[in-house]
Design a protein around this motif. Structure first.
Motif, PDB file in Angstrom:
ATOM      1  N   ARG A  66       1.438 -53.303 -97.588  1.00  0.00           N
ATOM      2  CA  ARG A  66       0.307 -54.236 -97.671  1.00  0.00           C
ATOM      3  C   ARG A  66      -0.549 -54.244 -96.415  1.00  0.00           C
ATOM      4  O   ARG A  66      -0.807 -55.300 -95.829  1.00  0.00           O
TER       5      ARG A  66
ATOM      6  N   PHE B 214      -4.193 -53.999 -94.626  1.00  0.00           N
ATOM      7  CA  PHE B 214      -5.516 -54.422 -95.086  1.00  0.00           C
ATOM      8  C   PHE B 214      -6.325 -53.157 -95.347  1.00  0.00           C
ATOM      9  O   PHE B 214      -6.904 -52.570 -94.445  1.00  0.00           O
ATOM     10  N   ALA B 215      -6.375 -52.758 -96.621  1.00  0.00           N
ATOM     11  CA  ALA B 215      -6.877 -51.429 -96.960  1.00  0.00           C
ATOM     12  C   ALA B 215      -8.346 -51.226 -96.596  1.00  0.00           C
ATOM     13  O   ALA B 215      -8.760 -50.125 -96.271  1.00  0.00           O
ATOM     14  N   ASN B 216      -9.128 -52.288 -96.649  1.00  0.00           N
ATOM     15  CA  ASN B 216     -10.555 -52.121 -96.382  1.00  0.00           C
ATOM     16  C   ASN B 216     -10.903 -52.266 -94.908  1.00  0.00           C
ATOM     17  O   ASN B 216     -12.047 -52.113 -94.515  1.00  0.00           O
ATOM     18  N   LEU B 217      -9.918 -52.620 -94.099  1.00  0.00           N
ATOM     19  CA  LEU B 217     -10.152 -52.698 -92.671  1.00  0.00           C
ATOM     20  C   LEU B 217      -9.741 -51.363 -92.044  1.00  0.00           C
ATOM     21  O   LEU B 217      -8.904 -50.644 -92.595  1.00  0.00           O
TER      22      LEU B 217
ATOM     23  N   ARG C 279     -11.623 -61.330 -92.676  1.00  0.00           N
ATOM     24  CA  ARG C 279     -11.509 -60.200 -93.599  1.00  0.00           C
ATOM     25  C   ARG C 279     -10.062 -59.946 -93.979  1.00  0.00           C
ATOM     26  O   ARG C 279      -9.767 -59.579 -95.112  1.00  0.00           O
TER      27      ARG C 279
ATOM     28  N   GLU D 174      -8.608 -60.164 -97.770  1.00  0.00           N
ATOM     29  CA  GLU D 174      -7.971 -59.050 -98.456  1.00  0.00           C
ATOM     30  C   GLU D 174      -6.584 -59.399 -98.947  1.00  0.00           C
ATOM     31  O   GLU D 174      -6.201 -59.043-100.050  1.00  0.00           O
ATOM     32  N   ASP D 175      -5.819 -60.063 -98.141  1.00  0.00           N
ATOM     33  CA  ASP D 175      -4.459 -60.395 -98.544  1.00  0.00           C
ATOM     34  C   ASP D 175      -4.021 -61.625 -97.758  1.00  0.00           C
ATOM     35  O   ASP D 175      -3.508 -61.521 -96.652  1.00  0.00           O
TER      36      ASP D 175
ATOM     37  N   THR E 218     -15.858 -55.147-105.585  1.00  0.00           N
ATOM     38  CA  THR E 218     -14.664 -54.366-105.864  1.00  0.00           C
ATOM     39  C   THR E 218     -14.185 -54.712-107.254  1.00  0.00           C
ATOM     40  O   THR E 218     -14.409 -55.802-107.744  1.00  0.00           O
TER      41      THR E 218
END
Lengths: 504, 296, 416
Positions: A89, A91-94, B167, B171-172, B290
């Motif tokens: 997990r 933060f894929a977009n960071l 951010r 995101e999570d 998205t």
């Protein structure tokens, strides 16, 4: 941590009085099957239970003699107990850099942050190279490194690792193990939750094995690796009643899997896997988490497309068929998570599955024409027969009010109601207590004997599999590492290594 | 041609204001996964405070008060109502904010009644002329302020600790809290920013060429909903672009109402939604959204 | 709940009592001559009038202002001895500008009143009409659409929006050089107000060979950039305006900024003195005109002067900030005339008041409403004259009347 009790939604008891003391500076491994309560334990520690609907109902958690808050994850992280979540997990977009900065937000001060940053660079040079890339573009192994690096940025005193080897190639798993040792060498206490007992026992000082929410075994890593009890749990070695050997009379045809490969993007989930399910046999497909078992099942039932290879049922090639066409050939499956309508009675849930076999149309049925009524009565009789076979009695009750183990058997019954020739079972006993799993084993054996079907069983629970399978195929990292009778497979050195590591 | 350029430029400036409001909308959505329909009434609140205060405390201070009031109101909505049911589903939360919107907007329009409250902007109805195109000075200023704020947001999102925290949380959230990021604080900041942006949007939406603050100004924020949907719910860049598109489309359709009269009159109010639907047909998650978000 | 029940009982009792009172034919005290017939809402010493303003909805400030105007008139009237030896009592119920609430409010009032002094909004009036007709009440309508016609029960103060628009076109052709072949813009609200005005402007345009460039908007539209640009492109010589003050400010301000220097002529609801505080004030002073059968406050007529002096005596703050006071004042004048006439006819029943209203053929309001009013034909508005005024910062209420009330010749041929 003392006498910890956790329940979900007030009903499901996930931890029943677990006590665990982690000495400062040590590595402690928490082992156990799916549903044993490992993740729940970590969630309780890191304060993320409420997010998944759980609550601590008893017991205490202390860090260096100070009680930790129960539901404030951010404060817990800031007090030095940092978790690397399961499945990485990141933060894929960071970017990689930003991920590390996010981790550093919990660091006590700027100096600590800089120090941690230098250390992360030293541990994972690759992250420095990829600093400006989006984290989502990293490979699985790199993402795991990033997830660990991100947690280290907070300068933790205790690092919780949740299944860090999940879905990673053997070489990477080895590297993760080394990293854990290096982190520990710097004085960071590590709690490692793993299904991969081999890896966990190799790096841990102490270990506990959880089983249905309770500590089943505890001791030093060496003791446990040598222990018969662990072998039994992971390999089902001590089970007396091995394969029945009795092939039942069957109308089924052989299912031949040949050189099957499946790729997701660049990741090979299955490579070059072959095995054959003989008519009327009970064939088990086993392997550690992430070995590709579920993927394989999904290809067989038409959910995933194969990248290469073939799957033939009798004379039919399955890889190019849609799921409903495969079902029409007499191949039925159950799912890992229960997929029943909770408010509808058991009987109606089962009757739905007879749909394929009903001849009178929707209209005739709706109008209750005599023919339709007669047909419905016939189907109902058959459904009751199958239910009885599986030990299901209260057919009028809504499914949602039944216990977990019973619901799983209803699901099995539903699959059988479609009168399949070949039944695919996906982890039928996951998360079950022993009584429940015994009832399930009984149900499967009886169904096979009475209905003359072949069964392909995907399962984690070794004891369960070894007790009833005619033949076992073992997968590890998408490859077939063994295939044979339970007895031969249990002694196979590759299997031992996959499950218990080199230590065994 | 001249008419087209005039309309287009006018639309861009109007769109810049929508962009600000839409940006607030997206900020809240990203940080807390709430579709905040109360943005409209918070905008009205900000404008109302400015209009009521400017005579006694001067324009600059009135703007500060208006922005503060809107930010505080916005944070309160989050802290009092949303926080305790943060994990409720998207629809419940959206309907909750809709309820807040109706309450606040009704009370404010009751106070305003049929009055037209002057916002008291010192630039009044001044007009700026550039290359033969005459645009209201307040709109030019709005464009400038919007550009500065959008750039500021972008920089803050990209480079500050707060931006990273925001951010990450977007995101999570669970993992972010595992990293020690305090989600409630991030949420409060996001809501405060959204309120402040709404107030600034409200200031310009009620300045010339609009008459002033009226009870129906809250409805103007409705125009930003197609902008947000168009841009993709979770994309600040999309919100800005969506705002500009909606501004241009609504001014152009109003300006060419006669030529478009075969589509029916009063098209200006409907056109943004029509454009939104067209975009969604081609790109179901908006221009920059998205996929996951639209699936929720 | 119990309290509501109790109230209902009391109310029912009151209604019965009233009904009884109405059934008997009491001789009027003080008159001594022939007895005056009375019905609900009229007794030996009082006449009760109902008012249904909006006191809590969007038009609440207007409603408040209306009640100021109404009370102003009736207080003075009562001091001067009332009507027919009877004092006028005003009963008020809030409608919140909501037809549902208005119907309920009407039910509360209707047993006690002889007629409705003022009701705001055509949606409200339409909701009430069936009951009002059944009860044979007269109703003073604060709204000027001809869509409500014909109606036996409704009294409009002056003329309707369509006639105002016809007069506006006439004014533009006579005073601002608009000629056959020119295009004029018409910016209007969707709904009965704007569309009623549009009907009038189209009629006049056809008569004179003008083009109308229509721009329809809703009350939510606040920025007229696109509309002004369209007007400019079409080269309109003038703009008719049938919307509300917020749109007026935007329109006038933008027209000035785009150098669209043409006259804008608005219907009555397009003006409020508050517009002078908006940035568009200068632009409005240069080019903004209002056509209405209601008098601008600067008119030096007996009725308006009286209204202003009474108003200033009671509310020393100065001139009324909204038009509502004058609407209600004029409405009270009409009600007064009808009641006085009914008293002369010795018939203070509701039917009697309605008959008296229809017998008024030349009511002079002293200039609060343009011209004299003729209520004899239920199918056409009682007035046909309008005031034309221009915006002026110095005039009371911000409007300066241009000459005497006038009437366009075209209006004669117009059918409602």
């Amino acid at each position: 941590m003392h006498d910890l009790r956790v329940s979900y939604a007030g009903a499901v008891k996930a931890l029943r009085g677990v006590s665990l003391s982690v000495p400062e500076g040590s590595v402690v491994a928490v082992l156990g099957n799916n549903g044993a309560g490992k993740s729940t334990l970590l969630r309780a520690l890191s304060g993320t239970l409420p997010a998944s609907g759980g609550a601590i109902t008893g017991g205490t958690i202390e860090l260096r003699g100070k009680a930790l808050p129960r539901d404030d994850a951010a404060s817990i992280a800031r007090s030095g107990l940092v978790q690397v979540p399961e499945g990485r997990r990141v933060f894929a977009n960071l970017t990689v850099e930003e991920n590390l900065r996010a981790g550093g937000l919990a660091a006590p001060d700027r100096a600590k942050r800089a120090e941690a940053r230098a250390w992360v660079d030293e541990l994972f040079p690759i992250l420095r190279e990829r600093a400006t890339q989006r984290a989502g573009l990293l490979s699985g192994g790199e993402q795991q490194m990033l997830a660990i690096g991100r947690a280290l940025m907070a300068s933790p005193q205790v690092l919780l690792l949740d299944e860090p080897s999940l879905g990673l190639a053997p070489k990477i798993v080895e590297r993760v193990g080394e990293v854990i040792r290096e982190i520990n060498a710097r004085g960071v206490t590590v709690v490692l939750v793993e299904q991969n007992a081999a890896m966990a026992l190799a790096v841990a000082d102490h270990a506990v094995v959880l089983e249905v929410g309770e500590v089943a075994l505890r001791g030093t890593a060496e003791e446990l690796a040598e222990s018969e009890a662990v072998r039994e749990r992971y390999l089902g070695v001590s089970t007396q009643a091995a394969a029945t050997g009795t092939r039942v009379e069957s109308s089924a045809q052989p299912l031949a899997v040949e050189a099957l490969s499946v790729r997701f993007g660049g990741l090979a989930a299955l490579s070059d896997v072959s095995f054959t399910v003989e008519p009327g046999s009970l064939h088990a497909l086993i392997g550690p988490n992430g070995a590709g078992k579920s993927t394989c099942l999904n290809v067989l039932s038409g959910v995933y497309a194969a990248s290469a290879g073939s799957v033939r049922y009798g004379s039919h090639e399955l890889t190019r068929l849609r799921p409903h066409r495969i079902a029409a050939l007499g191949v039925a499956r159950t799912f890992q998570n229960i997929a029943l309508s909770p408010r509808v009675s058991v009987l109606d849930n089962l009757l739905v599955a007879r749909h394929r076999l009903m001849r009178s149309g929707f209209l005739a049925d709706g109008l209750k024409l005599p023919r339709a009524r007669r047909e419905r009565a016939e189907h109902e009789a058959r459904v009751r027969e199958i239910a009885e076979l599986l030990g299901l009695t209260e057919l009028e009750r809504p499914v949602g009010t039944l216990s977990y183990g019973t619901r799983k058997r209803v699901e099995l019954a539903r699959a059988l109601c479609a009168e399949p020739e070949l039944l695919l079972l996906d982890e039928p006993v996951a998360g079950m207590v022993r009584d429940e799993s015994a009832a399930m084993a009984d149900a499967i054996s009886r169904a096979r004997a009475e209905l003359g079907i072949s069964v392909l069983l995907v399962e984690h629970d070794m004891t369960f599999v070894m007790g009833m399978a005619d033949r076992v195929t073992v997968l590890d990292f998408g490859k077939r590492i063994a295939d044979g009778t339970p007895a031969t497979v249990q002694r196979d050195p590759d299997v031992l290594k996959a499950y218990l590591g080199a230590a065994a | 041609m001249n008419q087209f350029v005039t309309l287009f430029v006018g639309g861009l400036f109007l769109g810049a204001i929508y962009s600000l409001v839409a940006l607030g909308f997206v900020t809240v959505f990203k940080a807390t996964h709430v579709i905040n329909f109360a943005q409209g009434s918070v905008l009205l609140l900000g404008a109302y405070v400015i209009a009521r205060a400017h005579e006694s405390v001067g324009f600059a201070l009135a703007v500060a008060l208006g922005v503060l009031a809107a930010a505080v109101a916005s944070v309160l909505i989050d802290a009092v109502l949303i926080r305790r049911i943060r994990r409720a589903d998207l629809g419940t939360l959206a309907i909750l904010t809709l309820g807040v919107d109706i309450l606040l907007a009704t009370e404010l329009s009751r106070r305003i009644g049929t009055d037209v409250l002057n916002i008291g902007a010192p630039w009044g109805s001044d007009v700026t002329e550039v290359a033969g195109i005459r645009v209201a000075t307040s709109r030019v200023l709005a464009g400038g302020v919007a550009a500065v704020l959008v750039a500021g947001f972008w920089l803050a999102f990209k480079f500050t600790d707060f931006g990273i925290a925001m951010r990450s949380a977007a995101e999570d959230g669970e993992v972010a809290s595992l990293m020690g990021i305090r989600l409630n604080r991030v949420a409060a900041t996001a809501w405060a920013l959204a309120g402040a942006l709404a107030a600034i949007g409200g200031l310009f939406l009620t300045s010339f060429p609009a008459a002033g603050v009226t009870g129906s100004v809250g409805l103007l924020a409705l125009a930003t909903i197609p902008a947000v949907v168009l841009g993709g719910f979770d994309s600040p860049g999309g919100a800005v672009l969506g705002g500009l598109i909606i501004g241009v489309v609504s001014v152009l359709t109003a300006g060419y109402q006669e030529e478009l009269s075969f589509l029916g009159r009063g098209l200006g109010g409907v056109a943004p939604f029509a454009v939104m639907l067209l975009v969604l047909l081609v790109r179901p998650s908006g221009l920059f959204g998205t996929r996951e978000v639209t699936r929720v | 709940m119990r309290r509501v029940g109790l109230l209902a009982v009391v109310l029912a009792f009151t209604v019965t009592a009233c009904g009884k009172g109405g059934a008997e034919e009491e001789p009027a005290k003080g008159s001594g001559e022939q007895a005056v017939k009375t019905g609900p809402g009229a007794s030996a010493d009082t006449i009760t009038l109902g008012y249904l303003p909006d006191l809590s909805g969007v038009f609440a400030p207007n409603g408040k202002s209306q009640m100021e105007g109404a009370n102003l008139y009736w207080d003075a009237k009562n001091k001067a001895g009332g009507i027919c030896g009877r004092q006028i009592e005003v009963k008020v119920q809030d409608t919140g500008y909501d037809p549902q609430k208005a119907v309920a409010a009407y039910q509360q009032l209707s047993g006690d009143v002889i007629g409705l002094g003022l009701v705001l909004g055509s949606s409200i009036v339409n909701a009430l009409l069936p009951n009002v007709q059944q009860d044979q009440m007269f109703l003073n309508f604060a709204g000027w659409t001809s869509d409500i016609l014909p109606s036996e029960n409704v009294a409009i103060a002056g003329t309707t929006y369509d006639i105002e628009a016809i007069n506006a076109v006439d004014f533009l052709m006579k005073e601002h050089g608009v000629a056959s072949g020119d295009t004029i813009g018409h910016l209007y609200f969707e709904g009965d107000y704007g569309e009623n005005a549009l009907k009038g402007s189209k009629f006049a345009a056809e008569k004179h060979g003008l083009e109308i460039l229509e721009q329809k908007i809703t009350p939510a539209d606040q920025d007229m950039t696109g509309q002004v640009s369209a007007f400019k492109k079409a080269g309109v010589k003038a703009i008719l305006f049938s919307a509300a003050p917020p749109q007026a400010a935007s329109l006038a301000g933008l027209a000035a900024s785009q150098k669209l220097d043409v006259p804008i002529v608005a219907n009555g609801p397009g003006w409020t003195p508050q517009l002078l505080t908006t940035p568009a004030a200068d632009a409005m002073e240069a080019n903004y005109f209002v056509v209405s059968s209601m008098a601008p406050l600067s008119v030096q007529s007996e009725g308006v002067t009286k209204f202003l002096s009474e108003y200033q005596a009671k509310y020393p703050k100065g001139t009324p900030s909204s038009n509502g006071s004058l609407y209600a004042y004029a409405g009270a004048q009409i009600a007064d005339a009808a009641l006085t006439k009914a008293c002369e006819n010795k018939d203070l029943t509701r039917k009697g008041v309605l008959d008296a209203l229809h017998s008024l053929t030349a009511l002079d309001t002293g200039g609060t409403v343009a011209g004299t009013l003729d209520f004899s034909d239920p199918a056409s508005p009682p007035g046909s004259l309008v005031y034309i005024a221009k915006v002026s910062k110095d005039a009371p209420g911000g409007l300066e009347a241009l000459g005497e009330p006038a009437q366009a010749a075209d209006a004669e041929g117009y059918s409602f």
